[in-house]
Motif scaffolding. Structure first.
Motif, PDB file in Angstrom:
ATOM      1  N   ARG A 157      32.285  96.968  53.298  1.00 48.30           N
ATOM      2  CA  ARG A 157      31.759  95.713  53.864  1.00 48.30           C
ATOM      3  C   ARG A 157      32.593  94.592  53.266  1.00 48.30           C
ATOM      4  N   PRO A 158      33.677  94.237  53.934  1.00 53.46           N
ATOM      5  CA  PRO A 158      34.636  93.296  53.342  1.00 53.46           C
ATOM      6  C   PRO A 158      34.024  92.003  52.832  1.00 53.46           C
ATOM      7  N   HIS A 159      33.109  91.424  53.551  1.00 55.88           N
ATOM      8  CA  HIS A 159      32.563  90.145  53.101  1.00 55.88           C
ATOM      9  C   HIS A 159      31.809  90.286  51.786  1.00 55.88           C
ATOM     10  N   ALA A 160      31.167  91.424  51.561  1.00 57.62           N
ATOM     11  CA  ALA A 160      30.449  91.635  50.300  1.00 57.62           C
ATOM     12  C   ALA A 160      31.430  91.735  49.140  1.00 57.62           C
ATOM     13  N   GLY A 161      32.510  92.450  49.342  1.00 53.44           N
ATOM     14  CA  GLY A 161      33.510  92.599  48.295  1.00 53.44           C
ATOM     15  C   GLY A 161      34.188  91.291  47.954  1.00 53.44           C
ATOM     16  N   VAL A 162      34.539  90.526  48.978  1.00 47.22           N
ATOM     17  CA  VAL A 162      35.203  89.242  48.757  1.00 47.22           C
ATOM     18  C   VAL A 162      34.304  88.314  47.952  1.00 47.22           C
ATOM     19  N   SER A 163      33.053  88.217  48.341  1.00 45.31           N
ATOM     20  CA  SER A 163      32.121  87.340  47.619  1.00 45.31           C
ATOM     21  C   SER A 163      31.966  87.782  46.175  1.00 45.31           C
ATOM     22  N   LEU A 164      31.808  89.072  45.957  1.00 41.77           N
ATOM     23  CA  LEU A 164      31.635  89.578  44.597  1.00 41.77           C
ATOM     24  C   LEU A 164      32.866  89.303  43.745  1.00 41.77           C
ATOM     25  N   TRP A 165      34.045  89.583  44.287  1.00 39.37           N
ATOM     26  CA  TRP A 165      35.273  89.377  43.516  1.00 39.37           C
ATOM     27  C   TRP A 165      35.483  87.904  43.180  1.00 39.37           C
ATOM     28  N   LEU A 166      35.229  87.015  44.159  1.00 40.52           N
ATOM     29  CA  LEU A 166      35.386  85.587  43.887  1.00 40.52           C
ATOM     30  C   LEU A 166      34.373  85.108  42.858  1.00 40.52           C
ATOM     31  N   ASN A 167      33.129  85.549  42.992  1.00 41.21           N
ATOM     32  CA  ASN A 167      32.094  85.159  42.036  1.00 41.21           C
ATOM     33  C   ASN A 167      32.347  85.722  40.648  1.00 41.21           C
ATOM     34  N   ALA A 168      33.086  86.824  40.570  1.00 35.15           N
ATOM     35  CA  ALA A 168      33.417  87.426  39.280  1.00 35.15           C
ATOM     36  C   ALA A 168      34.594  86.718  38.611  1.00 35.15           C
ATOM     37  N   GLY A 169      35.201  85.780  39.345  1.00 30.30           N
ATOM     38  CA  GLY A 169      36.279  85.000  38.751  1.00 30.30           C
ATOM     39  C   GLY A 169      37.685  85.439  39.098  1.00 30.30           C
ATOM     40  N   LEU A 170      37.841  86.401  39.989  1.00 27.70           N
ATOM     41  CA  LEU A 170      39.198  86.784  40.394  1.00 27.70           C
ATOM     42  C   LEU A 170      39.833  85.631  41.148  1.00 27.70           C
ATOM     43  N   PRO A 171      41.120  85.420  40.947  1.00 30.71           N
ATOM     44  CA  PRO A 171      41.796  84.334  41.654  1.00 30.71           C
ATOM     45  C   PRO A 171      41.796  84.602  43.162  1.00 30.71           C
ATOM     46  N   ALA A 172      41.582  83.543  43.939  1.00 27.28           N
ATOM     47  CA  ALA A 172      41.540  83.679  45.400  1.00 27.28           C
ATOM     48  C   ALA A 172      42.795  84.337  45.975  1.00 27.28           C
ATOM     49  N   PRO A 173      44.015  84.004  45.498  1.00 26.62           N
ATOM     50  CA  PRO A 173      45.187  84.680  46.057  1.00 26.62           C
ATOM     51  C   PRO A 173      45.170  86.191  45.825  1.00 26.62           C
ATOM     52  N   GLU A 174      44.625  86.618  44.694  1.00 23.35           N
ATOM     53  CA  GLU A 174      44.533  88.058  44.424  1.00 23.35           C
ATOM     54  C   GLU A 174      43.516  88.706  45.350  1.00 23.35           C
ATOM     55  N   VAL A 175      42.396  88.046  45.564  1.00 22.58           N
ATOM     56  CA  VAL A 175      41.374  88.577  46.473  1.00 22.58           C
ATOM     57  C   VAL A 175      41.923  88.663  47.886  1.00 22.58           C
ATOM     58  N   ALA A 176      42.680  87.646  48.279  1.00 15.10           N
ATOM     59  CA  ALA A 176      43.251  87.638  49.636  1.00 15.10           C
ATOM     60  C   ALA A 176      44.197  88.795  49.814  1.00 15.10           C
TER      61      ALA A 176
END
Length: 50
Positions: free
Chosen positions: A31-50
Motif C-alpha cells: 500500500r504505497p501511500h501507507a509506506g510513504v507516510s510512515l517513512w516521512l513521519n519517521a524522518g527519512l528525507p523526502a528525496p530518499e522516499v521518492a
C-alpha cells in the motif's frame, strides 16, 4: 479511472524496480501511500522516499 486490479498488477511490477529489496518486500510496499507516510513521519528525507 484505473481498475484496482490493474493498479495492483502494475504496482507489483514497479515496486521491485523502484524500491530497495528490503523496502520492496515490506508489507507497507503493498500500500504505497501507507509506506510513504510512515517513512516521512519517521524522518527519512523526502528525496530518499521518492
Amino acid at each position: 479511472m484505473v481498475p484496482s486490479s490493474t493498479y495492483s498488477r502494475v504496482w507489483g511490477e514497479v515496486r521491485t524496480l523502484s524500491l530497495t529489496p528490503d523496502r520492496a518486500t515490506s508489507p507497507l510496499a503493498g500500500r504505497p501511500h501507507a509506506g510513504v507516510s510512515l517513512w516521512l513521519n519517521a524522518g527519512l528525507p523526502a528525496p530518499e522516499v521518492a
